[in-house]
Design a protein around this motif. Sequence first.
Motif, PDB file in Angstrom:
ATOM      1  N   ASN A 228       3.307  47.685  17.621  1.00 23.88           N
ATOM      2  CA  ASN A 228       3.346  46.665  18.663  1.00 23.88           C
ATOM      3  C   ASN A 228       4.779  46.429  19.132  1.00 23.88           C
ATOM      4  O   ASN A 228       5.723  46.525  18.346  1.00 23.88           O
ATOM      5  N   ILE A 229       4.914  46.104  20.404  1.00 26.39           N
ATOM      6  CA  ILE A 229       6.201  45.720  20.981  1.00 26.39           C
ATOM      7  C   ILE A 229       6.127  44.247  21.355  1.00 26.39           C
ATOM      8  O   ILE A 229       5.202  43.826  22.061  1.00 26.39           O
ATOM      9  N   PRO A 252       5.641  38.682  14.125  1.00 26.98           N
ATOM     10  CA  PRO A 252       5.471  40.066  13.665  1.00 26.98           C
ATOM     11  C   PRO A 252       5.400  41.031  14.849  1.00 26.98           C
ATOM     12  O   PRO A 252       4.738  40.768  15.845  1.00 26.98           O
ATOM     13  N   ALA A 253       6.128  42.127  14.739  1.00 28.08           N
ATOM     14  CA  ALA A 253       6.108  43.181  15.755  1.00 28.08           C
ATOM     15  C   ALA A 253       6.873  44.372  15.202  1.00 28.08           C
ATOM     16  O   ALA A 253       7.738  44.220  14.341  1.00 28.08           O
ATOM     17  N   SER A 254       6.562  45.552  15.697  1.00 33.80           N
ATOM     18  CA  SER A 254       7.239  46.766  15.256  1.00 33.80           C
ATOM     19  C   SER A 254       8.568  46.960  15.968  1.00 33.80           C
ATOM     20  O   SER A 254       9.529  47.472  15.399  1.00 33.80           O
ATOM     21  N   ILE A 255       8.604  46.556  17.246  1.00 31.11           N
ATOM     22  CA  ILE A 255       9.736  46.810  18.142  1.00 31.11           C
ATOM     23  C   ILE A 255       9.948  45.554  18.972  1.00 31.11           C
ATOM     24  O   ILE A 255       8.986  44.851  19.306  1.00 31.11           O
ATOM     25  N   ILE A 256      11.202  45.265  19.331  1.00 26.37           N
ATOM     26  CA  ILE A 256      11.519  44.061  20.100  1.00 26.37           C
ATOM     27  C   ILE A 256      12.097  44.454  21.457  1.00 26.37           C
ATOM     28  O   ILE A 256      13.025  45.252  21.546  1.00 26.37           O
ATOM     29  N   ASN A 257      11.552  43.867  22.524  1.00 28.19           N
ATOM     30  CA  ASN A 257      12.060  44.053  23.889  1.00 28.19           C
ATOM     31  C   ASN A 257      12.646  42.718  24.344  1.00 28.19           C
ATOM     32  O   ASN A 257      11.934  41.717  24.386  1.00 28.19           O
ATOM     33  N   VAL A 258      13.937  42.703  24.646  1.00 25.46           N
ATOM     34  CA  VAL A 258      14.642  41.433  24.809  1.00 25.46           C
ATOM     35  C   VAL A 258      15.364  41.318  26.147  1.00 25.46           C
ATOM     36  O   VAL A 258      15.752  42.323  26.754  1.00 25.46           O
ATOM     37  N   GLY A 278      15.938  42.885  12.686  1.00 20.80           N
ATOM     38  CA  GLY A 278      15.545  43.805  11.634  1.00 20.80           C
ATOM     39  C   GLY A 278      14.538  44.843  12.079  1.00 20.80           C
ATOM     40  O   GLY A 278      13.817  45.429  11.267  1.00 20.80           O
ATOM     41  N   ARG A 279      14.508  45.084  13.382  1.00 17.42           N
ATOM     42  CA  ARG A 279      13.577  46.055  13.966  1.00 17.42           C
ATOM     43  C   ARG A 279      14.237  46.737  15.150  1.00 17.42           C
ATOM     44  O   ARG A 279      15.170  46.188  15.742  1.00 17.42           O
ATOM     45  N   PRO A 280      13.767  47.915  15.530  1.00 13.83           N
ATOM     46  CA  PRO A 280      14.369  48.612  16.671  1.00 13.83           C
ATOM     47  C   PRO A 280      14.252  47.801  17.955  1.00 13.83           C
ATOM     48  O   PRO A 280      13.275  47.068  18.168  1.00 13.83           O
ATOM     49  N   ILE A 281      15.253  47.949  18.796  1.00 13.96           N
ATOM     50  CA  ILE A 281      15.265  47.306  20.105  1.00 13.96           C
ATOM     51  C   ILE A 281      14.826  48.314  21.163  1.00 13.96           C
ATOM     52  O   ILE A 281      15.216  49.482  21.133  1.00 13.96           O
ATOM     53  N   PHE A 282      14.036  47.843  22.100  1.00 11.70           N
ATOM     54  CA  PHE A 282      13.596  48.626  23.252  1.00 11.70           C
ATOM     55  C   PHE A 282      14.161  47.951  24.495  1.00 11.70           C
ATOM     56  O   PHE A 282      13.939  46.754  24.711  1.00 11.70           O
ATOM     57  N   GLY A 283      14.900  48.690  25.304  1.00 17.73           N
ATOM     58  CA  GLY A 283      15.462  48.099  26.514  1.00 17.73           C
ATOM     59  C   GLY A 283      16.828  48.662  26.820  1.00 17.73           C
ATOM     60  O   GLY A 283      17.059  49.855  26.755  1.00 17.73           O
ATOM     61  N   GLY A 284      17.757  47.758  27.168  1.00 19.00           N
ATOM     62  CA  GLY A 284      19.133  48.139  27.425  1.00 19.00           C
ATOM     63  C   GLY A 284      19.547  48.094  28.877  1.00 19.00           C
ATOM     64  O   GLY A 284      20.708  47.864  29.199  1.00 19.00           O
TER      65      GLY A 284
END
Length: 347
Positions: A228-229, A252-258, A278-284
């Motif tokens: 999950n994201i 709770p989530a596998s990946i974070i989009n911020v 404490g989890r991978p980031i998706f974005g940038g």
Amino acid sequence: MKKNLFRTVAVALLVAAGFQSVDAQSQVANNRRERILQVLDQSRPNEYIPAGFFLHFENKLGRKAVQDHKDFYRATNMDFVKVFYEISVPQIDIKSGKDWEKVPVYDEAFFAPQVAVIEDLAREFGKEAFILPTVYSPLALAHQTLGRGKDLKKLAEENPVAFGKAIKNLSLSIENYLRSARKHGADGFYVSSQGGDGNSLSTKIWNEQVRQWDKHVSEVANEIGEINILHICDYGTPFKNAEALYAFADYPASIINVPLNFSDGSTLNLKEAQKRFGRPIFGGLERLGVIATGSIEQAKAAVDEVLENASPNFILGADCTVPGDTDWEKLRAVIDYAHTWRQTHKK
């Protein structure tokens, strides 16, 4: 023995002619799923950087929507299939705070048109990529319930308890959607949290009436989904600073989009965010930045800056949905560029 030998020779001839064996096809098909899973392992850096961008299509539901999703996925070469949420709950005539009590729980049948899109895409791509439908927040559904032109914040404050019951019912409705989507092919979800920015609601109402049910959506997704994201949404209402984001660290989530920018003028440090969550980031990349308005070369230069400052386990994307007229060719160029970035930029 002869039968097996014949099969081996036949497969070899097919491969030589440009076809893949069933085993080879399976191995290739699973690569996108495996590459996303590899990002979750933060014990070692990844050579391959997954990437994906999202935009809304003109066709919202039905066969044409399915085809739009297919065309976009194939054209951009992104690493998972993000299914847009395009169904709205009915508007209810809410004139006072007490009227929030009219909001029902919507059953699985209500979400059937959206689930049908998920099912078709899962049938097409489920073996090669994760199918991750968008999930709107209870607060987003509350806005749909009101319709345009009404002051949700004011009506929530008129009767916080009734508003809290409405949020609970909308969260339980979303749970029905999650469970139905999972049964029909969703691997996990792109869950949008909304309302913790302090602008759309008072802090008191967010904490006492909304947060537990907003978080409940992530908890159900985590219970039933493989991956999950969590998208911390700031659409139209920016958070004050990065510290405000870390209040979601217990979701709770596998990946974070911020979000990347804040109302106090500060910007997000991607490495720090990945460490804090404490989890991978998706974005940038900013959804309205060069990915939408710049040239391919300008977009690649922005990717360079992002990836030079991101953690080794990272997924390239935008902070939210990019405009609908964004050039697909540019998205493909950026995604392909990210995929090989670590090989081409070794120091």
